[in-house]
Motif scaffolding. Structure first.
Motif, PDB file in Angstrom:
ATOM      1  N   ALA A  86     -33.295  57.395  14.492  1.00  0.00           N
ATOM      2  CA  ALA A  86     -33.772  56.855  13.340  1.00  0.00           C
ATOM      3  C   ALA A  86     -35.307  57.198  12.556  1.00  0.00           C
ATOM      4  O   ALA A  86     -35.045  58.278  12.353  1.00  0.00           O
ATOM      5  CB  ALA A  86     -34.865  56.102  14.771  1.00  0.00           C
ATOM      6  N   GLU A  87     -35.886  56.406  11.279  1.00  0.00           N
ATOM      7  CA  GLU A  87     -36.615  57.511  10.490  1.00  0.00           C
ATOM      8  C   GLU A  87     -37.819  56.164  10.605  1.00  0.00           C
ATOM      9  O   GLU A  87     -37.950  54.957  10.516  1.00  0.00           O
ATOM     10  CB  GLU A  87     -35.867  57.006   9.307  1.00  0.00           C
ATOM     11  N   ILE A  88     -38.536  57.370  10.208  1.00  0.00           N
ATOM     12  CA  ILE A  88     -39.877  56.503   9.425  1.00  0.00           C
ATOM     13  C   ILE A  88     -40.570  56.440   8.117  1.00  0.00           C
ATOM     14  O   ILE A  88     -39.645  57.821   7.139  1.00  0.00           O
ATOM     15  CB  ILE A  88     -41.386  57.195   9.898  1.00  0.00           C
ATOM     16  N   ARG A  89     -40.576  55.078   7.558  1.00  0.00           N
ATOM     17  CA  ARG A  89     -41.083  55.320   6.393  1.00  0.00           C
ATOM     18  C   ARG A  89     -41.938  54.292   6.119  1.00  0.00           C
ATOM     19  O   ARG A  89     -42.274  53.724   6.390  1.00  0.00           O
ATOM     20  CB  ARG A  89     -39.807  54.100   5.459  1.00  0.00           C
ATOM     21  N   MET A  90     -42.485  54.806   4.226  1.00  0.00           N
ATOM     22  CA  MET A  90     -43.650  53.883   4.335  1.00  0.00           C
ATOM     23  C   MET A  90     -45.094  53.579   5.365  1.00  0.00           C
ATOM     24  O   MET A  90     -45.840  52.560   4.864  1.00  0.00           O
ATOM     25  CB  MET A  90     -43.274  52.792   3.429  1.00  0.00           C
ATOM     26  N   LEU A  91     -45.302  55.319   5.034  1.00  0.00           N
ATOM     27  CA  LEU A  91     -46.836  54.652   5.992  1.00  0.00           C
ATOM     28  C   LEU A  91     -47.758  54.475   5.382  1.00  0.00           C
ATOM     29  O   LEU A  91     -48.094  55.611   4.135  1.00  0.00           O
ATOM     30  CB  LEU A  91     -46.765  56.188   7.500  1.00  0.00           C
ATOM     31  N   ALA A  92     -48.639  53.908   6.041  1.00  0.00           N
ATOM     32  CA  ALA A  92     -49.706  53.821   4.826  1.00  0.00           C
ATOM     33  C   ALA A  92     -50.456  53.036   5.548  1.00  0.00           C
ATOM     34  O   ALA A  92     -51.066  52.581   6.554  1.00  0.00           O
ATOM     35  CB  ALA A  92     -49.451  53.213   3.707  1.00  0.00           C
ATOM     36  N   VAL A  93     -52.234  53.645   5.581  1.00  0.00           N
ATOM     37  CA  VAL A  93     -53.581  53.595   6.159  1.00  0.00           C
ATOM     38  C   VAL A  93     -54.777  52.600   5.030  1.00  0.00           C
ATOM     39  O   VAL A  93     -54.690  53.553   3.604  1.00  0.00           O
ATOM     40  CB  VAL A  93     -53.846  54.302   6.740  1.00  0.00           C
ATOM     41  N   ALA A  94     -55.020  52.067   4.931  1.00  0.00           N
ATOM     42  CA  ALA A  94     -56.413  51.592   4.423  1.00  0.00           C
ATOM     43  C   ALA A  94     -57.234  52.682   3.919  1.00  0.00           C
ATOM     44  O   ALA A  94     -57.163  53.143   5.196  1.00  0.00           O
ATOM     45  CB  ALA A  94     -57.230  49.821   4.612  1.00  0.00           C
ATOM     46  N   HIS A  95     -57.949  52.697   2.703  1.00  0.00           N
ATOM     47  CA  HIS A  95     -58.510  53.847   2.963  1.00  0.00           C
ATOM     48  C   HIS A  95     -59.444  54.214   3.941  1.00  0.00           C
ATOM     49  O   HIS A  95     -60.316  54.362   4.254  1.00  0.00           O
ATOM     50  CB  HIS A  95     -58.927  53.583   1.049  1.00  0.00           C
TER      51      HIS A  95
END
Length: 166
Positions: A86-95
């Motif tokens: 499986a794959e992880i994509r577009m991980l983002a955390v608010a500043h």
């Protein structure tokens, strides 16, 4: 801190798209350009991702802190997952939420999903994302340099591949 990881709801799509786009823009992670970049449109289109993959959000008191896209093998959003991965994509955390374990909680949720399905987990990352590299390595991901790749043929921009064998 009580971080809740849950599937994204339609009301989350627009704010998560903004968090994701802002994270990539503010950190200079748009490898292909700036605010006019085609990939920025992809980052903002959470609804599109949610139709073909599992989008997870991190929330605290109903306030979105970040998100990630979990792509099972064979999903149309998979860029590098092979059979059994499986794959992880577009991980983002608010500043404003960085440094609080949000990214780790999101990645762990993906690890749990992959383990439950009997899959290993892969992801690609930019060479400049050193904080993310440390997170992945801390969680047991290993570099797989032979699977690094160029998203734009003929361009020298390289994405690094990491894999967690479960």
């Amino acid at each position: 801190m009580d971080i809740l990881i849950r599937p994204a709801q339609p009301t989350d799509y627009e704010p998560l798209g903004e968090i994701t786009a802002r994270a990539y823009l503010d950190d200079g992670l748009l490898a292909f350009g700036d605010e006019d970049d085609w990939y920025l449109t992809e980052l903002k289109d959470v609804a599109k991702r949610a139709r073909t993959a599992e989008v997870l959000v991190a929330a605290e008191d109903n306030h979105l802190l970040g998100g990630v896209t979990y792509v099972p093998h064979g999903g149309p959003l998979a860029e590098l997952a092979r059979p059994g991965e499986a794959e992880i994509r577009m991980l983002a955390v608010a500043h404003e939420a960085r440094g609080r374990g949000v990214g780790q909680a999101l990645v762990r949720a993906c690890v749990e999903r992959a383990a439950a399905s009997g899959s290993d987990l892969v992801l690609c990352t930019q060479p400049t994302m050193h904080t993310a590299h440390r997170l992945y390595e801390r969680l047991g991901f290993l570099r797989v340099p032979e699977r690094d790749w160029h998203p734009v043929p003929g361009d020298d921009f390289t994405l690094l591949t990491y894999k967690l064998t479960l």
